[in-house]
Scaffold this motif. Structure first.
Motif, short mmCIF file in Angstrom:
data_model
loop_
_atom_site.label_atom_id
_atom_site.label_comp_id
_atom_site.label_asym_id
_atom_site.label_seq_id
_atom_site.Cartn_x
_atom_site.Cartn_y
_atom_site.Cartn_z
N ARG A 214 17.66 -26.83 1.27
CA ARG A 214 16.53 -26.51 0.67
C ARG A 214 15.25 -26.74 1.74
N VAL A 215 14.86 -25.62 1.74
CA VAL A 215 13.44 -25.64 2.64
C VAL A 215 12.08 -25.96 1.85
N PRO A 216 11.35 -26.75 2.43
CA PRO A 216 10.30 -27.25 1.84
C PRO A 216 9.25 -26.22 1.36
N CYS A 226 7.54 -21.08 8.18
CA CYS A 226 7.70 -21.85 9.42
C CYS A 226 8.69 -22.72 9.12
N ALA A 227 8.93 -23.43 8.25
CA ALA A 227 9.90 -24.42 8.05
C ALA A 227 11.28 -23.76 7.90
N LEU A 228 11.29 -22.77 7.24
CA LEU A 228 12.45 -21.90 7.44
C LEU A 228 12.95 -21.42 8.60
N ARG A 229 12.17 -21.10 9.26
CA ARG A 229 12.51 -20.72 10.99
C ARG A 229 12.98 -21.79 11.53
N ALA A 230 12.33 -22.95 11.36
CA ALA A 230 12.75 -24.13 12.36
C ALA A 230 13.95 -24.55 11.85
N ALA A 265 11.27 -9.67 7.28
CA ALA A 265 11.31 -9.62 8.59
C ALA A 265 12.01 -10.58 9.11
N LEU A 266 12.03 -11.89 8.72
CA LEU A 266 12.56 -13.03 9.52
C LEU A 266 14.19 -12.84 9.42
N ALA A 267 14.64 -12.61 8.18
CA ALA A 267 16.06 -12.04 8.00
C ALA A 267 16.59 -11.15 8.89
N THR A 268 15.78 -10.22 8.99
CA THR A 268 16.28 -9.04 10.07
C THR A 268 16.29 -9.43 11.44
#
Ligand SMILES: Cc1ncc(COP(=O)(O)O)c(C=O)c1O
Length: 504
Positions: A214-216, A226-230, A265-268
């Motif tokens: 669970r990402v904030p 950004c939190a997801l990327r991290a 974009a991030l998922a790709t």
């Protein structure tokens, strides 16, 4: 010898009515009552407590002998019809539901009369099932080459999407070898606002609750990119296999919609599956004033949507869509001999059970098909816009009342607010507002629920209802204040010592 054994046999039985004319008369009565029931729904309480004698009727023993159908219907009118959940009422805004519709109810009836099993086969209902899936794709802008399946609701639709994601993103054949054979444990990601059904899904998929991070969420209650990327980078470094991002297109708490374009974009970039939980918001795509909010949903790998919410199909109706049709089928198809396809005849149609977990499937498409045909999607789109405008109206009413407070920004159709008398601390506020919610239900005025946003307890009205009028929302505001005042007065009175209260 043969003729004699036949003549000695017991009379053959059937469940069909013994007297079709009587059955017809009673059916007419039921339809008459049903029409009046729906027509007059506004005049009844939203909900009412069942008396003990009504409750006790549901512990009657297993019926062994027959009973006249007239008696049975009488019991239904006195119990089930009189004490409903209330979600077809114009002032039902609890949790998150649709409010059903008459044509859809007739569709349910006809589907049951026609009786087809939608596990597959070559027949008209199966074609309609696929047509409704195609319409769902079209409504959200999914490509015609995608596949889909009608299921019981959003939870099941999410489970279908996440199963395909798990299988596609594993480096082994999970169906054959199971999760134990995966070298790097899979990780799924969603915001801290994710619906509870995703926990059930990852548990059922054998991934375990811990595999769902669970990402904030940010200030707008959307996943913090950004939190997801991290989180993804951290998991990779720790030897996990990031597999799937679950975007919320409308969270259950506040209706917040994640940034779908950024998540795509991030998922790709990261090689992850993008699943969109669009149970609340996917159908915004057909609402002229609000479609812009879900632009990008058409680029997801899979989407869950819920015709029993903003299409108001009678329960149950959910839909899972998967961009890669082969991946979808590969996740579920099995072909035992008794379910083989033939070149001709009944078994020559596609096996629809190959796109989900059920083998026998109900004829869910008809109720959706009939009301979509009757009203057209433009009207459904306007009704979605109407609910969102009503939520804005309620928000403005709340802002104009000094005793009420908005607890979260209103995004779409969910309004989070509370009664806030001066000097009440958090504990008192929660107690007063919970009392208000309960009394609104018990007095039959309105059904709303409650939640906690950023640590603040609040009342929550989710306006997913084609019968709601602005005057209903005005009543909600008036009654919330009246009940809030009454509860505060009662609390004060209970704090004054008894002797003082008696003094002239
Ligand atoms: C965002 C979201 N996802 C999933 C679900 C589960 O859908 P269903 O109740 O149709 O199984 C809901 C239900 O309200 C929801 O709001």
């Amino acid at each position: 010898m043969h003729a004699q054994s036949v003549s000695n046999a017991l009379p053959e039985e059937t469940l069909d009515p013994e007297n079709w004319s009587e059955a017809l008369a009673l059916s007419h009565q039921i339809v008459n009552d049903a029409v009046a029931y729906l027509r007059d729904v506004r005049d009844r309480p939203v909900w009412q407590e069942m008396p003990a004698d009504v409750r006790s009727r549901f512990s009657a023993p297993l019926p062994r002998a027959p009973e006249p159908f007239g008696n049975i219907y009488q019991m239904i009118t006195e119990t089930v019809m009189r004490y409903p959940m209330g979600n077809i009422h114009p002032r039902f805004w609890s949790w998150y539901m649709g409010s059903s519709n008459f044509t859809g109810a007739l569709g349910e009836f006809l589907a049951a009369i026609q009786g087809s099993n939608l596990g597959g086969g070559d027949h008209a209902a199966a074609l309609m099932d696929q047509q409704v899936v195609n319409w769902c794709k079209e409504m959200i802008g999914f490509p015609a080459s995608a596949s889909g399946t009608l299921v019981s609701g959003g939870s099941m639709a999410n489970l279908i999407g996440l199963t395909v994601a798990r299988n596609e993103k594993s480096d082994i054949d999970v169906r054959e070898f199971g999760l134990a054979a995966i070298e790097k444990p899979l990780r799924f990601y969603g915001s801290d606002q994710l619906h509870g059904c995703h926990r059930k899904a990852v548990e059922a998929l054998g991934l375990g609750n811990c595999a769902l991070r669970r990402v904030p969420s940010d200030a707008g209650l959307r996943i913090d990119i950004c939190a997801l990327r991290a989180a993804i980078a951290e998991d990779r470094a720790r030897g996990f296999q990031p597999a799937c991002v679950i975007a919320s297109a409308g969270t259950v708490n506040t209706g917040a919609i994640d940034d779908l374009a950024a998540l795509r974009a991030l998922a790709t970039e990261e090689g992850l599956w993008l699943h969109v939980d669009g149970c609340i918001g996917a159908l915004l795509a057909i609402a002229p004033e609000n479609a812009y909010r879900v632009v990008g949903i058409e680029k997801a790998d899979s989407v869950a949507l819920d015709p029993h919410k903003w299409l108001h199909a009678p329960f149950e109706a959910g839909c899972a869509l998967v961009r890669d049709a082969a991946a979808h089928r590969n996740a579920f198809a099995v072909a035992p001999e008794y379910l083989e396809t033939s070149d001709r005849g009944l078994a020559s149609g596609p096996w629809l059970h190959e796109y989900g977990l059920q083998t026998s499937r109900g004829y869910r498409a008809l109720k959706i098909w009939m009301s979509l045909k009757e009203h057209g999607i433009e009207k459904f789109g306007r009704l979605i816009d109407q609910n969102i405008a009503q939520a804005r109206y309620l928000t403005d009413l709340i802002k104009a009342e000094p005793l009420l407070e908005l607890v979260a920004p209103t995004n779409i159709n969910i309004v989070c607010f509370r009664f806030r008398p001066a000097d009440a601390d958090r504990t008192a506020l929660k107690s007063i507002n919970s009392q208000i919610m309960m009394r609104l239900q018990e007095e039959g005025t309105a059904a709303i629920s409650d939640t906690t946003v950023r640590g603040e307890h609040c009342l929550r009205a989710a306006i997913n209802n084609h019968r709601t009028r602005r005057s209903d929302l005005e009543l909600l505001v008036q009654e919330t204040i009246r009940l809030g005042d009454a509860i505060v007065t009662e609390n004060e009175a209970s704090r004054i010592p008894a002797q003082k209260r008696l003094r002239p």
